[in-house]
Design an enzyme around this catalytic site. Structure first.
Site, PDB file in Angstrom:
ATOM      1  N   GLY A  87       0.832  -1.218   0.000  1.00  0.00           N
ATOM      2  CA  GLY A  87       0.000   0.000   0.000  1.00  0.00           C
ATOM      3  C   GLY A  87       0.856   1.254   0.000  1.00  0.00           C
ATOM      4  O   GLY A  87       0.579   2.200   0.749  1.00  0.00           O
ATOM      5  N   ALA A  88       1.890   1.267  -0.885  1.00  0.00           N
ATOM      6  CA  ALA A  88       2.870   2.362  -0.832  1.00  0.00           C
ATOM      7  C   ALA A  88       2.495   3.533  -1.730  1.00  0.00           C
ATOM      8  O   ALA A  88       3.262   4.474  -1.856  1.00  0.00           O
ATOM      9  CB  ALA A  88       4.240   1.816  -1.233  1.00  0.00           C
ATOM     10  N   ASN A  89       1.323   3.482  -2.354  1.00  0.00           N
ATOM     11  CA  ASN A  89       0.972   4.552  -3.289  1.00  0.00           C
ATOM     12  C   ASN A  89       0.217   5.698  -2.623  1.00  0.00           C
ATOM     13  O   ASN A  89      -0.041   6.714  -3.245  1.00  0.00           O
ATOM     14  CB  ASN A  89       0.107   3.988  -4.435  1.00  0.00           C
ATOM     15  N   GLY A 145      -1.104   7.855   1.261  1.00  0.00           N
ATOM     16  CA  GLY A 145      -1.074   8.103   2.709  1.00  0.00           C
ATOM     17  C   GLY A 145       0.266   7.795   3.361  1.00  0.00           C
ATOM     18  O   GLY A 145       1.332   8.198   2.881  1.00  0.00           O
ATOM     19  N   ILE A 146       0.191   7.045   4.441  1.00  0.00           N
ATOM     20  CA  ILE A 146       1.373   6.764   5.265  1.00  0.00           C
ATOM     21  C   ILE A 146       2.387   5.907   4.487  1.00  0.00           C
ATOM     22  O   ILE A 146       3.597   6.123   4.556  1.00  0.00           O
ATOM     23  CB  ILE A 146       0.913   6.083   6.568  1.00  0.00           C
ATOM     24  N   GLY A 147       1.883   4.946   3.704  1.00  0.00           N
ATOM     25  CA  GLY A 147       2.769   4.085   2.911  1.00  0.00           C
ATOM     26  C   GLY A 147       3.575   4.895   1.909  1.00  0.00           C
ATOM     27  O   GLY A 147       4.776   4.683   1.734  1.00  0.00           O
ATOM     28  N   SER A 207      -2.828  -0.503  14.955  1.00  0.00           N
ATOM     29  CA  SER A 207      -3.712   0.593  15.360  1.00  0.00           C
ATOM     30  C   SER A 207      -4.133   0.396  16.810  1.00  0.00           C
ATOM     31  O   SER A 207      -4.303  -0.738  17.269  1.00  0.00           O
ATOM     32  CB  SER A 207      -4.949   0.615  14.462  1.00  0.00           C
ATOM     33  N   TYR A 216     -12.310  -4.085  11.349  1.00  0.00           N
ATOM     34  CA  TYR A 216     -10.988  -3.423  11.343  1.00  0.00           C
ATOM     35  C   TYR A 216     -10.231  -3.741  12.634  1.00  0.00           C
ATOM     36  O   TYR A 216      -9.061  -4.120  12.614  1.00  0.00           O
ATOM     37  CB  TYR A 216     -11.213  -1.917  11.186  1.00  0.00           C
TER      38      TYR A 216
HETATM   39  N1  LIG Z   1      -5.059   7.089   8.985  1.00  0.00           N
HETATM   40  C1  LIG Z   1      -5.170   6.779  10.264  1.00  0.00           C
HETATM   41  O1  LIG Z   1      -5.702   7.548  11.080  1.00  0.00           O
HETATM   42  C2  LIG Z   1      -4.652   5.470  10.780  1.00  0.00           C
HETATM   43  C3  LIG Z   1      -4.795   5.202  12.143  1.00  0.00           C
HETATM   44  C4  LIG Z   1      -4.313   3.997  12.637  1.00  0.00           C
HETATM   45  C5  LIG Z   1      -3.710   3.096  11.780  1.00  0.00           C
HETATM   46  N2  LIG Z   1      -3.600   3.381  10.444  1.00  0.00           N
HETATM   47  C6  LIG Z   1      -2.987   2.370   9.585  1.00  0.00           C
HETATM   48  O2  LIG Z   1      -2.023   2.972   8.740  1.00  0.00           O
HETATM   49  C7  LIG Z   1      -1.887   2.188   7.549  1.00  0.00           C
HETATM   50  C8  LIG Z   1      -1.887   3.082   6.330  1.00  0.00           C
HETATM   51  O3  LIG Z   1      -3.157   3.667   6.195  1.00  0.00           O
HETATM   52  P1  LIG Z   1      -3.383   5.111   5.567  1.00  0.00           P
HETATM   53  O4  LIG Z   1      -4.011   5.937   6.608  1.00  0.00           O
HETATM   54  O5  LIG Z   1      -2.147   5.601   4.904  1.00  0.00           O
HETATM   55  O6  LIG Z   1      -4.530   4.771   4.488  1.00  0.00           O
HETATM   56  P2  LIG Z   1      -4.579   4.882   2.895  1.00  0.00           P
HETATM   57  O7  LIG Z   1      -4.058   6.187   2.424  1.00  0.00           O
HETATM   58  O8  LIG Z   1      -5.969   4.505   2.525  1.00  0.00           O
HETATM   59  O9  LIG Z   1      -3.569   3.746   2.431  1.00  0.00           O
HETATM   60  C9  LIG Z   1      -3.933   2.402   2.446  1.00  0.00           C
HETATM   61  C10 LIG Z   1      -3.165   1.681   1.357  1.00  0.00           C
HETATM   62  O10 LIG Z   1      -3.600   0.312   1.354  1.00  0.00           O
HETATM   63  C11 LIG Z   1      -3.868  -0.052   0.017  1.00  0.00           C
HETATM   64  N3  LIG Z   1      -4.847  -1.121  -0.144  1.00  0.00           N
HETATM   65  C12 LIG Z   1      -6.153  -1.115   0.200  1.00  0.00           C
HETATM   66  N4  LIG Z   1      -6.744  -2.258  -0.214  1.00  0.00           N
HETATM   67  C13 LIG Z   1      -5.793  -2.999  -0.817  1.00  0.00           C
HETATM   68  C14 LIG Z   1      -5.781  -4.254  -1.459  1.00  0.00           C
HETATM   69  N5  LIG Z   1      -6.883  -5.006  -1.588  1.00  0.00           N
HETATM   70  N6  LIG Z   1      -4.618  -4.706  -1.963  1.00  0.00           N
HETATM   71  C15 LIG Z   1      -3.490  -3.974  -1.871  1.00  0.00           C
HETATM   72  N7  LIG Z   1      -3.439  -2.758  -1.300  1.00  0.00           N
HETATM   73  C16 LIG Z   1      -4.578  -2.277  -0.785  1.00  0.00           C
HETATM   74  C17 LIG Z   1      -4.422   1.216  -0.619  1.00  0.00           C
HETATM   75  O11 LIG Z   1      -4.359   1.079  -2.025  1.00  0.00           O
HETATM   76  P3  LIG Z   1      -5.417   1.881  -2.968  1.00  0.00           P
HETATM   77  O12 LIG Z   1      -4.863   3.251  -3.102  1.00  0.00           O
HETATM   78  O13 LIG Z   1      -5.397   1.103  -4.246  1.00  0.00           O
HETATM   79  O14 LIG Z   1      -6.742   1.848  -2.279  1.00  0.00           O
HETATM   80  C18 LIG Z   1      -3.455   2.245  -0.042  1.00  0.00           C
HETATM   81  O15 LIG Z   1      -2.273   2.284  -0.786  1.00  0.00           O
HETATM   82  C19 LIG Z   1      -3.027   1.173   7.595  1.00  0.00           C
HETATM   83  O16 LIG Z   1      -2.533  -0.064   8.048  1.00  0.00           O
HETATM   84  C20 LIG Z   1      -3.975   1.740   8.616  1.00  0.00           C
HETATM   85  O17 LIG Z   1      -4.742   0.737   9.255  1.00  0.00           O
HETATM   86  C21 LIG Z   1      -4.053   4.541   9.931  1.00  0.00           C
END
Ligand SMILES: NC(=O)c1ccc[n+]([C@@H]2O[C@H](COP(=O)([O-])OP(=O)(O)OC[C@H]3O[C@@H](n4cnc5c(N)ncnc54)[C@H](OP(=O)(O)O)[C@@H]3O)[C@@H](O)[C@H]2O)c1
Length: 373
Positions: free
Chosen positions: A70-72, A74-76, A194, A228
Site C-alpha cells: 500500500g505504498a501509493n 497516505g502513510i505508505g 492501530s 478493522y
Molecule cells: N489514517 C489513520 O488515522 C490510521 C490510524 C491507525 C492506523 N492506520 C494504519 O495505517 C496504515 C496506512 O493507512 P493510511 O491511513 O495511509 O490509508 P490509505 O491512504 O488509505 O492507504 C492504504 C493503502 O492500502 C492499500 N490497499 C487497500 N486495499 C488494498 C488491497 N486489496 N490490496 C493492496 N493494497 C490495498 C491502498 O491502495 P489503494 O490506493 O489502491 O486503495 C493504499 O495504498 C493502515 O494499516 C492503517 O490501518 C491509519
C-alpha cells in the site's frame, strides 16, 4: 459595533489565507487548508512528535531494500518517499498500477522504486506478487506491512473471506511467509497496527477456540469498525508468532501505531468518517508525523536486539490484554493455517501455502512454554 466585528471576519480569513495558508499548504479544499493551517500551528509547538525526515536523519540506508504494501497513498507513500530519499531501494506492492506509477514518479529518487502489483483481497494475486518478488530480489532487509482498508460495507473476497480481514491481515500474512526465505539475516518487519485493536472483546470461550466466524465476520455480525479492530488484533498476534519463530535469528518484528484520525484516504469509504477525519485535522498528526513511528521501527539503530514490541509515538507501549495472550497467538496462527489450507486451490499452485506451512509443526504447548520462558 458587534456587527462590524462580524463583518470583518471574512476579510480576516481572507488575509490569513493569503498571508499564511497559501504559503504553507499546497492542495485540498479551502476548509481542509484552514484546518491544516491550524494543525501546522500545533505542529510548530511539536505536540505531534517527529516527522519521517527527523527520525531517519543520519541513518544510512544505502544498500538496503524495503518492501512496503500500500505504498501509493497516505502513510505508505510517505514512507516510500522518505526511504528512497535516503538511498534505500523500495519495492512498492500496490493494488492500482496507475496510482502506484504516479506515486513513484512523485518521488525524488524514483529510480530506486520498483512496482509490484498486489491485490491483498485475492490469494491468487498475493501468490503472483510474491513469486515476482522472489524471482527479482535476492534479499529484502525491511518489510512494512502497511496496506489496509477501513469503513467498507460487508463484502466477501474471491476467497470467500470478509474483505477487511483478508486485506489487513491474511493477505499480508501470506505475502510475508512466501518471501520469508529471502529476508536478510537481520531483517526487520513492521506491521502497521492501530490502537483500535484494544476494542476487541472476545469472551473466554471464544479465546480458547477462535473460529473463522470470529475473524472473518459473517454479514449479520459485521460492522466495519469491528472488522478493522479484529484485523489489527490479528496483526499483533502475528508479530508474537513471528518473534517466536525468529528467536535468536537476528530478525525482528514490531507493530507500530501511526496515530489516530490521520487524514488519509483510509476514511474515504463512508462520508461520516471522511467528515470526522477532516474535522480532526488540527488535532491529529500530519501524514509525515504518522509515518514516523513505523519508519522508526524499520530503521532505528536504537532498536537493535529488540523484537516483539508495539510502538506508539516512537515509544514502546503495552498492547491490550487480549493482544498480550500468547496462547491466543498460537491459536490464531493455527486458525490462519487452516483457513489457508482450505483455500490452497484458490491460490493456484500452492507454493504460497506450502511456505506458510513451513512454520514448524510442533506441539503448540511446547511452543508456548518455550516462548514464555
Ligand atoms: N489514517 C489513520 O488515522 C490510521 C490510524 C491507525 C492506523 N492506520 C494504519 O495505517 C496504515 C496506512 O493507512 P493510511 O491511513 O495511509 O490509508 P490509505 O491512504 O488509505 O492507504 C492504504 C493503502 O492500502 C492499500 N490497499 C487497500 N486495499 C488494498 C488491497 N486489496 N490490496 C493492496 N493494497 C490495498 C491502498 O491502495 P489503494 O490506493 O489502491 O486503495 C493504499 O495504498 C493502515 O494499516 C492503517 O490501518 C491509519
Amino acid at each position: 459595533m458587534l456587527r462590524s466585528y462580524f463583518l470583518r471576519i471574512p476579510h480576516a480569513l481572507n488575509r490569513v489565507n493569503k498571508l499564511y495558508i497559501s504559503t504553507t499548504v499546497k492542495k485540498g479544499s479551502l476548509l481542509q487548508n484552514y484546518l491544516s493551517a491550524v494543525g501546522n500551528i500545533f505542529n510548530s509547538i511539536t505536540i505531534h512528535g517527529p516527522t519521517v525526515d527527523e527520525v531517519t536523519k543520519d541513518i544510512d540506508l544505502s544498500n538496503k531494500t524495503c518492501l512496503i504494501t500500500g505504498a501509493n497513498s497516505g502513510i505508505g507513500f510517505e514512507m516510500a518517499k522518505c526511504l528512497s530519499s535516503r538511498e534505500c531501494s523500495v519495492l512498492m506492492a500496490c493494488r492500482n498500477p496507475y496510482a502506484a506509477n504516479n506515486a513513484k514518479n512523485a518521488c525524488e529518487n524514483s529510480h530506486l522504486l520498483k512496482l509490484y502489483e498486489l491485490n491483498l483481497a485475492s490469494l491468487r494475486s498475493v501468490k503472483k506478487c510474491s513469486d515476482e518478488i522472489l524471482k527479482d530480489q535476492p534479499k529484502i532487509d525491511i518489510v512494512i506491512l502497511n496496506a489496509a482498508v477501513f469503513g467498507l460495507p460487508w463484502t466477501l473476497t474471491e476467497d470467500s473471506l470478509e474483505t477487511t480481514f483478508q486485506v489487513n491481515y491474511l493477505g499480508q500474512y501470506v505475502l510475508l511467509t512466501n518471501i520469508e526465505h529471502i529476508l536478510a539475516p537481520d531483517a526487520r518487519v513492521v506491521i502497521v497496527s492501530s490502537e483500535s485493536h484494544r476494542h476487541v472483546s472476545w469472551d473466554f470461550n471464544h479465546q480458547l477456540t477462535p473460529t473463522e466466524a470470529m475473524v472473518s465476520l459473517p454479514k449479520q455480525e459485521y460492522t466495519s469498525i469491528r472488522a478493522y479492530n479484529i484485523s489489527k488484533l490479528c496483526g499483533i498476534h502475528f508479530m508474537h508468532y513471528l518473534s517466536y519463530r525468529w528467536v535468536n535469528s537476528g530478525k525482528s518484528v514490531f507493530c507500530a501505531h501511526p496515530g489516530s484520525f490521520v487524514k488519509t484516504r483510509l476514511c474515504r469509504n463512508w462520508w461520516p468518517y471522511e467528515l470526522l477525519y477532516t474535522s480532526m485535522i488540527p488535532f491529529s498528526k500530519s501524514i509525515s508525523q504518522a509515518a514516523s513511528t513505523p519508519i522508526y521501527c524499520a530503521t532505528s539503530p536504537e532498536l537493535k536486539g529488540l523484537t516483539d514490541v508495539y510502538f506508539k509515538d516512537c515509544r514502546r507501549c503495552e498492547v491490550s490484554d487480549l493482544a498480550q495472550d500468547l496462547h491466543l497467538s498460537f491459536r490464531i496462527y493455527d486458525l490462519t493455517k487452516s483457513l489457508l489450507r482450505d483455500r490452497a486451490v484458490a491460490a493456484a499452485e500452492p507454493v504460497a501455502v506450502k511456505q506458510s506451512v513451513a512454520f514448524p509443526d510442533v506441539d503448540e504447548t511446547t511452543l508456548v512454554t518455550n516462548y514464555s520462558g
